[in-house]
Design a protein around this motif. Sequence first.
Motif, PDB file in Angstrom:
ATOM      1  N   ASN A   1       0.373  10.901  -7.115  1.00 15.20           N
ATOM      2  CA  ASN A   1       1.098  11.985  -6.456  1.00 15.20           C
ATOM      3  C   ASN A   1       2.591  11.680  -6.456  1.00 15.20           C
ATOM      4  O   ASN A   1       3.427  12.547  -6.654  1.00 15.20           O
ATOM      5  N   ILE A   2       2.881  10.418  -6.203  1.00 14.33           N
ATOM      6  CA  ILE A   2       4.277   9.961  -6.230  1.00 14.33           C
ATOM      7  C   ILE A   2       4.287   8.620  -6.966  1.00 14.33           C
ATOM      8  O   ILE A   2       3.345   7.849  -6.879  1.00 14.33           O
TER       9      ILE A   2
ATOM     10  N   GLN B   1      -5.399  -0.429   4.063  1.00 12.83           N
ATOM     11  CA  GLN B   1      -5.018   0.952   4.383  1.00 12.83           C
ATOM     12  C   GLN B   1      -3.997   1.501   3.386  1.00 12.83           C
ATOM     13  O   GLN B   1      -2.990   2.114   3.766  1.00 12.83           O
ATOM     14  N   GLY B   2      -4.247   1.248   2.135  1.00  9.52           N
ATOM     15  CA  GLY B   2      -3.424   1.817   1.076  1.00  9.52           C
ATOM     16  C   GLY B   2      -2.100   1.128   0.832  1.00  9.52           C
ATOM     17  O   GLY B   2      -1.296   1.595   0.019  1.00  9.52           O
ATOM     18  N   LYS B   3      -1.844   0.046   1.542  1.00 12.12           N
ATOM     19  CA  LYS B   3      -0.563  -0.644   1.374  1.00 12.12           C
ATOM     20  C   LYS B   3      -0.791  -2.092   0.971  1.00 12.12           C
ATOM     21  O   LYS B   3      -1.824  -2.680   1.309  1.00 12.12           O
ATOM     22  N   ILE B   4       0.196  -2.646   0.297  1.00 11.68           N
ATOM     23  CA  ILE B   4       0.104  -4.055  -0.044  1.00 11.68           C
ATOM     24  C   ILE B   4       0.545  -4.862   1.173  1.00 11.68           C
ATOM     25  O   ILE B   4       1.663  -4.694   1.677  1.00 11.68           O
ATOM     26  N   LEU B   5      -0.352  -5.722   1.644  1.00  9.14           N
ATOM     27  CA  LEU B   5       0.001  -6.589   2.769  1.00  9.14           C
ATOM     28  C   LEU B   5       0.768  -7.806   2.271  1.00  9.14           C
ATOM     29  O   LEU B   5       1.712  -8.268   2.907  1.00  9.14           O
TER      30      LEU B   5
ATOM     31  N   ALA C   1       2.469  -2.274 -14.395  1.00  9.28           N
ATOM     32  CA  ALA C   1       3.547  -2.105 -13.414  1.00  9.28           C
ATOM     33  C   ALA C   1       3.359  -0.803 -12.649  1.00  9.28           C
ATOM     34  O   ALA C   1       3.233   0.268 -13.254  1.00  9.28           O
ATOM     35  N   ALA C   2       3.306  -0.910 -11.348  1.00 13.48           N
ATOM     36  CA  ALA C   2       3.244   0.280 -10.491  1.00 13.48           C
ATOM     37  C   ALA C   2       4.527   0.327  -9.676  1.00 13.48           C
ATOM     38  O   ALA C   2       4.960  -0.691  -9.148  1.00 13.48           O
ATOM     39  N   THR C   3       5.107   1.500  -9.613  1.00 12.80           N
ATOM     40  CA  THR C   3       6.359   1.645  -8.868  1.00 12.80           C
ATOM     41  C   THR C   3       6.221   2.771  -7.855  1.00 12.80           C
ATOM     42  O   THR C   3       5.966   3.924  -8.238  1.00 12.80           O
ATOM     43  N   ASN C   4       6.370   2.411  -6.603  1.00 11.08           N
ATOM     44  CA  ASN C   4       6.293   3.384  -5.498  1.00 11.08           C
ATOM     45  C   ASN C   4       5.092   4.325  -5.636  1.00 11.08           C
ATOM     46  O   ASN C   4       5.194   5.533  -5.437  1.00 11.08           O
ATOM     47  N   LEU C   5       4.000   3.729  -5.968  1.00  5.96           N
ATOM     48  CA  LEU C   5       2.803   4.507  -6.276  1.00  5.96           C
ATOM     49  C   LEU C   5       2.109   5.000  -4.999  1.00  5.96           C
ATOM     50  O   LEU C   5       1.779   4.201  -4.124  1.00  5.96           O
ATOM     51  N   SER C   6       1.918   6.302  -4.932  1.00  2.00           N
ATOM     52  CA  SER C   6       1.188   6.870  -3.794  1.00  2.00           C
ATOM     53  C   SER C   6       0.138   7.850  -4.298  1.00  2.00           C
ATOM     54  O   SER C   6       0.360   8.552  -5.284  1.00  2.00           O
TER      55      SER C   6
ATOM     56  N   GLY D   1      -4.778   7.498   0.102  1.00  2.00           N
ATOM     57  CA  GLY D   1      -5.510   6.478  -0.643  1.00  2.00           C
ATOM     58  C   GLY D   1      -4.655   5.274  -0.954  1.00  2.00           C
ATOM     59  O   GLY D   1      -5.102   4.122  -0.843  1.00  2.00           O
ATOM     60  N   LEU D   2      -3.419   5.534  -1.309  1.00  2.00           N
ATOM     61  CA  LEU D   2      -2.488   4.457  -1.665  1.00  2.00           C
ATOM     62  C   LEU D   2      -1.104   4.887  -1.205  1.00  2.00           C
ATOM     63  O   LEU D   2      -0.713   6.038  -1.390  1.00  2.00           O
ATOM     64  N   ASN D   3      -0.385   3.959  -0.605  1.00  2.00           N
ATOM     65  CA  ASN D   3       0.868   4.343   0.035  1.00  2.00           C
ATOM     66  C   ASN D   3       2.036   3.483  -0.466  1.00  2.00           C
ATOM     67  O   ASN D   3       2.153   2.322  -0.094  1.00  2.00           O
ATOM     68  N   ASP D   4       2.828   4.047  -1.334  1.00  2.00           N
ATOM     69  CA  ASP D   4       4.080   3.431  -1.776  1.00  2.00           C
ATOM     70  C   ASP D   4       3.872   1.988  -2.280  1.00  2.00           C
ATOM     71  O   ASP D   4       4.527   1.061  -1.819  1.00  2.00           O
ATOM     72  N   VAL D   5       2.985   1.876  -3.222  1.00  2.00           N
ATOM     73  CA  VAL D   5       2.668   0.544  -3.747  1.00  2.00           C
ATOM     74  C   VAL D   5       3.529   0.235  -4.971  1.00  2.00           C
ATOM     75  O   VAL D   5       3.557   1.001  -5.932  1.00  2.00           O
ATOM     76  N   SER D   6       4.232  -0.855  -4.911  1.00  2.00           N
ATOM     77  CA  SER D   6       4.970  -1.344  -6.077  1.00  2.00           C
ATOM     78  C   SER D   6       4.423  -2.723  -6.404  1.00  2.00           C
ATOM     79  O   SER D   6       4.349  -3.596  -5.534  1.00  2.00           O
TER      80      SER D   6
END
Lengths: 262, 308
Positions: B56-57, B208-212, B6-11, B19-24
């Motif tokens: 980082n977040i 680009q680091g986001k889930i489409l 589980a990833a929550t708001n992963l940046s 590298g990764l932008n707010d991935v849940s």
Amino acid sequence: MNARKSIGEIFGFFFFLGRRTGKTRVFALLGLIPVALAVVVRIVLHGRSGDIAAVFTEILMVFFLQFYIVILSLFYGTSVVAEEIEGRTLSYLITRPLPKPAIVLGKYAAYALLMFLMVAVSLTPSYFIMNAARLAEPSLYLTFLGYLGVLGLGILAYTAFFTFLGAVLKRGILVGLVFGFGWENVIQYFPGSTQKFSIVHYLKSLLPYRPAGGGGGRLALLLFKLEPTAPAVAVLMLAVIAGVLLALACWFFRTKEYLYEE
Amino acid sequence: MTAVIAATNLSKWYGNVLGLNDVSLEIESGITGLLGPNGAGKSTFMKLITGQLKPNIGTVAVRGRKVWNNPALFAGIGFCPEHDVFYEDMTGFEFITGLLRFYGYSASDIKERAVRALDIVELTKDKDRLIRGYSRGMRQRVKFAQAIAHDPEIVILDEPLSGLDPLGKRKLIKLIKDFKSEGRTVLVSSHVLPEIEALTSRIVLLHQGKILAQGDIPYIRELIEAHPHMISVRSSDPRALAARFVGDPAIQKMTFGADGRTLVVETHSRDAFFGRLTGAVLEGGVEVEEISSPDDNLQAVFEYLVGK
């Protein structure tokens, strides 16, 4: 798996691997230089035991203490962490159920033993070839063990320092080079307590070596100005240097993110 | 079902580079494909869930436990890194046994597991050769072997098929599928669409680091409202079939295939179209030989989503 067992397993892995690498072969060959020199000296100075002893002391000081253990520790110490980053093999280690400090400590121990064996393999024949005329004297063996012990302590302290550099800096080997062959070579000749800011000072304090003739000459001060630390304190200082720097290396390795260069 | 990963708001960012932008994201057991072009953030995500990087977040957890500096967690995780790197001075067998030592197994258990893993990847014959002498396919397989040798519950494979020839790919795909059939969780990344498609229908699209998008391929297709579904109907008389749909509000566009027997329909409402098609067939006068969706594949979905 507990920390001790983890260190043991890492030690086994890298001691095995370390023996296989080209780097070890090169450095082991380098260790043959004093052996070859010992043979030459033994032939040239045949029958002049005092001169031979003086030459051996120079070999010990110049080759082993100020070159061989420093260069070995520099290359193996900095590589404890750096070679995993440069080779991108760190992923294989940190995705195992191993505490990160165990990786550093196990690898440090493996490389330290490897270096010690290389030094022993180089020192033993060179020492006994040069002292072949005194093989019946028990003190010969005690002195030899003393030399080996000092070099072993040197390996532990230098390797801890270079392991720390490798864990903290991207190009730790360059800083290590400046430290090992710049700072260490210069600072030991400074009078007073300044020389105590070097590892080699404590190692020299453990050796029976003193400059021949007790000084004299205008350059004597620059060539050797050791104000020895008491042996027990010197050993303690070397242990503290190794312990503190290793602890710091472990702490950095545990907390720092290591990124591969793309 | 409880998420395995589980990833929550992963940046995660590297200096100024994101590298990764707010991935849940929640990953359950079975095979999940992580798909995206190079630089999409796949490897960053995999490194975060294998504790090689620190977020980082946000947070990342495996079986509800944090990953960073939690070595105990890795007894149940196998990771196959993207890079073609090894301890080259070891043989395949030494490499696998060496890494198995880090799990606290007995010597006999280590040997048994290494032999089994190398047998699975068909490297038994070459196990005593130095890795530096292995072919690319063998290297990929030994890399996979080290990831599964300890029988992990979760396997994370970063571009495992990269650089393999078609036969090698097919073998490895079979191995991964076999591994999944034992009820485990497999997360596999690739930038090559057919590779993922061959492995799983459950995908996560990264760009680009986001889930489409995430889900199975038809589900993701449903999400793309801006793009009509393309349905190809092969019929003995496609023109007569087309006549039935003229004026139908569910149809955006109709074209005829070059073979003269195919009607290609674009519709926003696939269900409505299929309902009417069924009606037309039942009413008679129209024969349908084959129905297919030429854009119901990953390539099309991906291109739509990234706006190509």
